[in-house]
Write an enzyme that holds these catalytic residues in place. Structure first.
Site, PDB file in Angstrom:
ATOM      1  N   ARG A 191      10.046   6.813  -8.836  1.00 36.87           N
ATOM      2  CA  ARG A 191      10.025   7.186  -7.418  1.00 36.87           C
ATOM      3  C   ARG A 191      11.416   6.977  -6.833  1.00 36.87           C
ATOM      4  O   ARG A 191      12.033   5.951  -7.053  1.00 36.87           O
ATOM      5  CB  ARG A 191       9.031   6.280  -6.665  1.00 36.87           C
ATOM      6  CG  ARG A 191       7.705   6.915  -6.435  1.00 36.87           C
ATOM      7  CD  ARG A 191       6.725   5.923  -5.834  1.00 36.87           C
ATOM      8  NE  ARG A 191       7.222   5.282  -4.629  1.00 36.87           N
ATOM      9  CZ  ARG A 191       6.501   4.415  -3.926  1.00 36.87           C
ATOM     10  NH1 ARG A 191       5.293   4.097  -4.286  1.00 36.87           N
ATOM     11  NH2 ARG A 191       7.003   3.871  -2.841  1.00 36.87           N
ATOM     12  N   ARG A 207       7.312  -0.334 -11.921  1.00 38.93           N
ATOM     13  CA  ARG A 207       6.916   0.916 -11.270  1.00 38.93           C
ATOM     14  C   ARG A 207       8.068   1.922 -11.298  1.00 38.93           C
ATOM     15  O   ARG A 207       7.874   3.110 -11.531  1.00 38.93           O
ATOM     16  CB  ARG A 207       6.537   0.623  -9.815  1.00 38.93           C
ATOM     17  CG  ARG A 207       5.652   1.689  -9.198  1.00 38.93           C
ATOM     18  CD  ARG A 207       5.779   1.700  -7.697  1.00 38.93           C
ATOM     19  NE  ARG A 207       4.777   0.890  -7.038  1.00 38.93           N
ATOM     20  CZ  ARG A 207       4.653   0.860  -5.705  1.00 38.93           C
ATOM     21  NH1 ARG A 207       5.456   1.556  -4.943  1.00 38.93           N
ATOM     22  NH2 ARG A 207       3.743   0.112  -5.149  1.00 38.93           N
ATOM     23  N   LYS A 214      -1.726  -2.243  -2.880  1.00 37.40           N
ATOM     24  CA  LYS A 214      -2.606  -1.614  -1.886  1.00 37.40           C
ATOM     25  C   LYS A 214      -3.146  -0.266  -2.394  1.00 37.40           C
ATOM     26  O   LYS A 214      -4.328   0.007  -2.291  1.00 37.40           O
ATOM     27  CB  LYS A 214      -1.848  -1.385  -0.561  1.00 37.40           C
ATOM     28  CG  LYS A 214      -1.265  -2.654   0.040  1.00 37.40           C
ATOM     29  CD  LYS A 214      -0.624  -2.383   1.395  1.00 37.40           C
ATOM     30  CE  LYS A 214       0.612  -1.528   1.357  1.00 37.40           C
ATOM     31  NZ  LYS A 214       1.827  -2.177   0.811  1.00 37.40           N
ATOM     32  N   ARG A 274      12.851  -2.582   2.293  1.00 35.41           N
ATOM     33  CA  ARG A 274      11.420  -2.474   2.591  1.00 35.41           C
ATOM     34  C   ARG A 274      10.783  -3.851   2.759  1.00 35.41           C
ATOM     35  O   ARG A 274       9.944  -4.071   3.637  1.00 35.41           O
ATOM     36  CB  ARG A 274      10.710  -1.686   1.485  1.00 35.41           C
ATOM     37  CG  ARG A 274      10.886  -0.187   1.664  1.00 35.41           C
ATOM     38  CD  ARG A 274      10.980   0.558   0.381  1.00 35.41           C
ATOM     39  NE  ARG A 274       9.747   0.587  -0.373  1.00 35.41           N
ATOM     40  CZ  ARG A 274       9.686   0.872  -1.675  1.00 35.41           C
ATOM     41  NH1 ARG A 274      10.797   1.112  -2.338  1.00 35.41           N
ATOM     42  NH2 ARG A 274       8.548   0.904  -2.284  1.00 35.41           N
TER      43      ARG A 274
HETATM   44  P1  ADP Z   1       5.685   0.944  -0.396  1.00 38.33           P
HETATM   45  O1  ADP Z   1       5.787   1.270  -1.833  1.00 38.33           O
HETATM   46  O2  ADP Z   1       6.899   0.295   0.161  1.00 38.33           O
HETATM   47  O3  ADP Z   1       4.395   0.272  -0.021  1.00 38.33           O
HETATM   48  P2  ADP Z   1       4.851   3.454   0.835  1.00 38.33           P
HETATM   49  O4  ADP Z   1       4.486   4.290  -0.310  1.00 38.33           O
HETATM   50  O5  ADP Z   1       3.756   2.943   1.707  1.00 38.33           O
HETATM   51  O6  ADP Z   1       5.791   2.293   0.360  1.00 38.33           O
HETATM   52  O7  ADP Z   1       5.906   4.225   1.771  1.00 38.33           O
HETATM   53  C1  ADP Z   1       7.112   4.765   1.265  1.00 38.33           C
HETATM   54  C2  ADP Z   1       8.117   4.971   2.409  1.00 38.33           C
HETATM   55  O8  ADP Z   1       7.554   5.861   3.387  1.00 38.33           O
HETATM   56  C3  ADP Z   1       8.458   3.710   3.183  1.00 38.33           C
HETATM   57  O9  ADP Z   1       9.513   2.985   2.587  1.00 38.33           O
HETATM   58  C4  ADP Z   1       8.860   4.292   4.548  1.00 38.33           C
HETATM   59  O10 ADP Z   1      10.153   4.859   4.508  1.00 38.33           O
HETATM   60  C5  ADP Z   1       7.891   5.439   4.727  1.00 38.33           C
HETATM   61  N1  ADP Z   1       6.635   5.006   5.414  1.00 38.33           N
HETATM   62  C6  ADP Z   1       5.391   4.947   4.854  1.00 38.33           C
HETATM   63  N2  ADP Z   1       4.473   4.535   5.739  1.00 38.33           N
HETATM   64  C7  ADP Z   1       5.146   4.306   6.902  1.00 38.33           C
HETATM   65  C8  ADP Z   1       4.751   3.840   8.179  1.00 38.33           C
HETATM   66  N3  ADP Z   1       3.482   3.523   8.452  1.00 38.33           N
HETATM   67  N4  ADP Z   1       5.720   3.718   9.132  1.00 38.33           N
HETATM   68  C9  ADP Z   1       6.989   4.052   8.872  1.00 38.33           C
HETATM   69  N5  ADP Z   1       7.447   4.480   7.684  1.00 38.33           N
HETATM   70  C10 ADP Z   1       6.532   4.619   6.692  1.00 38.33           C
END
Ligand code: ADP
Length: 207
Positions: free
Chosen positions: A133, A127, A13, A144
């Site tokens: 990260r 990654r 994304k 997740r």
């Molecule tokens: P991913 O790599 O899982 O797509 P993101 O970078 O979008 O993760 O988000 C990292 C973390 O931030 C998530 O695992 C969650 O803890 C928190 N987070 C991000 N966006 C949201 C959201 N819309 N609602 C709740 N928690 C969120």
């Protein structure tokens, strides 16, 4: 033009959002990036969310909605927003609809990047190695993915019922996925312009 990029963690994304930002000047609103920035800043708020993120849990709806609203107001007049990693629950999706409609806007297109779990595992390990990260580890990723399947995937019927869901193959290479995404946007924006024939009619009008 407001677009949601939808898909499980590591579906690509963020990568596609960046391409759209460069191409159209849209503003990318990634709640993950906002939360990571908060934790890096060392603020009390950042400390509060850090633990949740490291476990792969979901930060509360109120918090992420407030972050998004702040950005909608800070970027008034933007040509569009790309929502990436938000909404993740039906409550967030409903709140987003309300926030946008208060500002005379709405979500135009939801694009789902379809991928499979094995590919996601490979992407995640890569990654993790490259970026280090903190929330990218096996345990957090499992949580997740589970959250995605239990809570976020239930947004699909929500957007199907609004007639906004489009799907593209997220397993293709980055340029090809970008091409699919561009085709969806082109098709939907043509359909939204009265008097303009949709892309498929322009291409295959004689058939
Ligand atoms: P991913 O790599 O899982 O797509 P993101 O970078 O979008 O993760 O988000 C990292 C973390 O931030 C998530 O695992 C969650 O803890 C928190 N987070 C991000 N966006 C949201 C959201 N819309 N609602 C709740 N928690 C969120």
């Amino acid at each position: 033009m407001n677009i949601i990029l939808f898909g499980p963690p590591a579906a690509g994304k963020g990568t596609q959002a960046k391409i759209l930002v460069e191409k159209h000047g849209f503003i990318q609103l990634s709640t993950g990036n906002m939360l990571r920035a908060a934790r890096t800043s060392g603020s009390e708020f950042g400390k509060k969310v850090a633990g949740i993120m490291d476990r792969g849990g979901l930060v509360s709806d109120d918090i992420v909605i407030a972050l998004i609203e702040e950005q909608l107001d800070a970027n008034k007049g933007a040509p569009g927003f790309i929502f990436d990693g938000f909404p993740r629950t039906v409550a967030q999706a409903e709140a987003l609809d309300t926030s946008l409609s208060k500002r005379g806007q709405s979500i135009n297109i939801v694009i789902r990047l379809r991928v499979n779990d094995n590919i996601l595992w490979n992407r995640m390990s890569k990654r993790f190695a490259e970026e280090g990260r903190k929330d990218d580890n096996l345990e957090s990723f499992k949580t997740r993915l589970r959250n995605y399947n239990e809570q976020t995937a239930s947004l699909l019927p929500f957007y199907v019922s609004q007639g906004k869901l489009n799907e593209v193959d997220g397993l293709a290479d980055i340029e090809t996925v970008a091409h699919f995404v561009a085709a969806v946007i082109d098709m939907q924006s043509a359909a939204a312009r009265p008097g303009q024939r949709p892309l498929w009619k322009r291409l295959f009008g004689r058939i």
